[in-house]
Design a protein around this motif. Structure first.
Motif, PDB file in Angstrom:
ATOM      1  N   UNK A  40      60.521  51.503  34.446  1.00 24.46           N
ATOM      2  CA  UNK A  40      59.125  51.921  34.281  1.00 24.46           C
ATOM      3  C   UNK A  40      58.293  50.785  33.692  1.00 24.46           C
ATOM      4  N   UNK A  41      58.857  50.135  32.683  1.00 28.39           N
ATOM      5  CA  UNK A  41      58.155  49.045  32.014  1.00 28.39           C
ATOM      6  C   UNK A  41      57.911  47.879  32.964  1.00 28.39           C
ATOM      7  N   UNK A  42      58.906  47.546  33.765  1.00 26.77           N
ATOM      8  CA  UNK A  42      58.774  46.406  34.679  1.00 26.77           C
ATOM      9  C   UNK A  42      57.592  46.576  35.623  1.00 26.77           C
ATOM     10  N   UNK A  43      57.390  47.771  36.140  1.00 27.75           N
ATOM     11  CA  UNK A  43      56.285  48.011  37.061  1.00 27.75           C
ATOM     12  C   UNK A  43      54.944  47.723  36.388  1.00 27.75           C
ATOM     13  N   UNK A  44      54.792  48.139  35.136  1.00 30.82           N
ATOM     14  CA  UNK A  44      53.540  47.904  34.413  1.00 30.82           C
ATOM     15  C   UNK A  44      53.359  46.428  34.076  1.00 30.82           C
ATOM     16  N   UNK A  45      54.439  45.784  33.641  1.00 36.21           N
ATOM     17  CA  UNK A  45      54.358  44.372  33.258  1.00 36.21           C
ATOM     18  C   UNK A  45      53.994  43.508  34.460  1.00 36.21           C
ATOM     19  N   UNK A  46      54.667  43.721  35.580  1.00 36.25           N
ATOM     20  CA  UNK A  46      54.396  42.920  36.772  1.00 36.25           C
ATOM     21  C   UNK A  46      52.978  43.165  37.282  1.00 36.25           C
ATOM     22  N   UNK A  47      52.530  44.408  37.224  1.00 34.03           N
ATOM     23  CA  UNK A  47      51.175  44.716  37.691  1.00 34.03           C
ATOM     24  C   UNK A  47      50.131  44.020  36.821  1.00 34.03           C
ATOM     25  N   UNK A  48      50.325  44.064  35.503  1.00 32.43           N
ATOM     26  CA  UNK A  48      49.352  43.460  34.597  1.00 32.43           C
ATOM     27  C   UNK A  48      49.394  41.935  34.631  1.00 32.43           C
ATOM     28  N   UNK A  49      50.596  41.372  34.680  1.00 31.71           N
ATOM     29  CA  UNK A  49      50.724  39.915  34.597  1.00 31.71           C
ATOM     30  C   UNK A  49      50.461  39.220  35.927  1.00 31.71           C
TER      31      UNK A  49
ATOM     32  N   UNK B 234      59.785  50.615  22.910  1.00 33.18           N
ATOM     33  CA  UNK B 234      58.532  49.964  22.528  1.00 33.18           C
ATOM     34  C   UNK B 234      58.715  48.451  22.605  1.00 33.18           C
ATOM     35  N   UNK B 235      57.809  47.791  23.283  1.00 32.21           N
ATOM     36  CA  UNK B 235      57.906  46.340  23.443  1.00 32.21           C
ATOM     37  C   UNK B 235      56.538  45.690  23.299  1.00 32.21           C
ATOM     38  N   UNK B 236      56.549  44.464  22.842  1.00 30.12           N
ATOM     39  CA  UNK B 236      55.356  43.612  22.844  1.00 30.12           C
ATOM     40  C   UNK B 236      55.782  42.314  23.515  1.00 30.12           C
TER      41      UNK B 236
ATOM     42  N   UNK C 224      50.899  41.855  25.709  1.00 28.40           N
ATOM     43  CA  UNK C 224      50.509  43.262  25.725  1.00 28.40           C
ATOM     44  C   UNK C 224      51.629  44.114  25.151  1.00 28.40           C
ATOM     45  N   UNK C 225      51.236  45.209  24.499  1.00 30.02           N
ATOM     46  CA  UNK C 225      52.201  46.161  23.957  1.00 30.02           C
ATOM     47  C   UNK C 225      52.399  47.313  24.934  1.00 30.02           C
ATOM     48  N   UNK C 226      53.637  47.779  25.014  1.00 29.23           N
ATOM     49  CA  UNK C 226      53.980  48.878  25.907  1.00 29.23           C
ATOM     50  C   UNK C 226      54.826  49.900  25.149  1.00 29.23           C
ATOM     51  N   UNK C 227      54.698  51.154  25.575  1.00 25.48           N
ATOM     52  CA  UNK C 227      55.521  52.221  25.007  1.00 25.48           C
ATOM     53  C   UNK C 227      55.930  53.163  26.127  1.00 25.48           C
ATOM     54  N   UNK C 228      57.230  53.191  26.410  1.00 22.29           N
ATOM     55  CA  UNK C 228      57.763  54.044  27.469  1.00 22.29           C
ATOM     56  C   UNK C 228      58.620  55.144  26.841  1.00 22.29           C
ATOM     57  N   UNK C 229      58.469  56.375  27.328  1.00 26.00           N
ATOM     58  CA  UNK C 229      59.242  57.496  26.800  1.00 26.00           C
ATOM     59  C   UNK C 229      59.810  58.335  27.937  1.00 26.00           C
ATOM     60  N   UNK C 230      60.894  59.017  27.658  1.00 25.09           N
ATOM     61  CA  UNK C 230      61.463  59.973  28.602  1.00 25.09           C
ATOM     62  C   UNK C 230      62.166  61.071  27.823  1.00 25.09           C
ATOM     63  N   UNK C 231      62.179  62.272  28.398  1.00 26.99           N
ATOM     64  CA  UNK C 231      62.824  63.424  27.772  1.00 26.99           C
ATOM     65  C   UNK C 231      63.758  64.074  28.777  1.00 26.99           C
ATOM     66  N   UNK C 232      64.912  64.507  28.306  1.00 22.09           N
ATOM     67  CA  UNK C 232      65.887  65.138  29.183  1.00 22.09           C
ATOM     68  C   UNK C 232      66.518  66.337  28.484  1.00 22.09           C
TER      69      UNK C 232
END
Length: 223
Positions: free
Chosen positions: A200-209, A158-160, A175-183
């Motif tokens: 995963x987070x980087x792709x969303x951050x770069x797209x939004x910013x 979880x990051x802001x 912006x706040x982000x929440x990334x999850x994964x299960x294995x």
């Protein structure tokens, strides 16, 4: 005076469809177009990038989360901005620090066209047991199944994030982000899981910013 008519989005779409139908326009064809979104951050207009440590409310056992975040973002930000990223140490001692314009302006020295990336982050791991059925083989014409317990590991990041203009100290984008994964791998490395989530987070951050383009459906109007 000409009266003004305000239509809701759904009514507006319906009105357009009816008008097109009356004019003999074919709107049945749909296409996917690459539509650019507005950019809050412009790498081509930035001359200096500062990266601070992150506010970490909780420590993660066996993982230097702060160091991993700093190394990851320093390397990734250097690519779109095409310049080295300078790191700065910040003491997070109050909740309103991210909105303190004078603090961030002083940190960047009020330098024009400078950008600061900062924020807070948290990383957690949970273990779950789930009941599943497995085949035991066949006996004659029937198959036998057995219920067993399986272990699942879940990781959450979880990051802001805050992009702040160094010249003014004002927040450009947050912006706040929440990334999850299960294995199902009980020996999954915490470090590898963190880096997968960061990608995963980087792709969303770069797209939004940076205003990366997105595929969107559009109608082709043809007579």
């Amino acid at each position: 005076m000409i009266p003004q008519i305000r239509l809701r989005p759904t009514r507006l779409v319906l009105a357009v469809v009816l008008i097109c139908a009356a004019c003999g326009v074919d709107i049945s064809n749909q296409v996917l177009l690459d539509i650019p979104s507005p950019a809050a951050v412009r790498p081509d207009q930035t001359e200096a990038v500062l990266l601070t440590n992150f506010w970490l409310p909780q420590e993660v056992k066996g993982l230097d989360l702060g160091r991993e975040l700093a190394e990851f973002w320093a390397a990734e930000l250097a690519v779109p901005f095409k310049m080295p990223v300078a790191e700065r140490e910040v003491k997070f001692d109050r909740e309103d620090i991210f909105s303190d314009e004078s603090f961030w302006k002083e940190l960047a020295g009020g330098r024009p066209k400078s950008l600061i990336l900062t924020g807070r982050a948290g990383f957690s791991q949970e273990t779950h047991k789930v009941l599943r059925e497995v085949d035991k083989g066949s006996v004659g014409e029937s198959f036998t199944r057995e219920k067993t317990w399986a272990v699942r590991l879940s990781f959450t990041l979880e990051t802001h994030l805050y992009f702040i203009a160094g010249e003014t100290g004002r927040i450009v984008k947050d912006k706040e982000f929440k990334e999850t994964m299960t294995t199902s791998n009980p020996k999954q490395s915490v470090l590898f899981a963190l880096h997968d989530l960061l990608l995963q987070l980087k792709m969303k951050v770069f797209r939004d910013a940076f205003g990366a383009s997105r595929l969107q459906e559009r109608y082709l109007l043809r007579q």
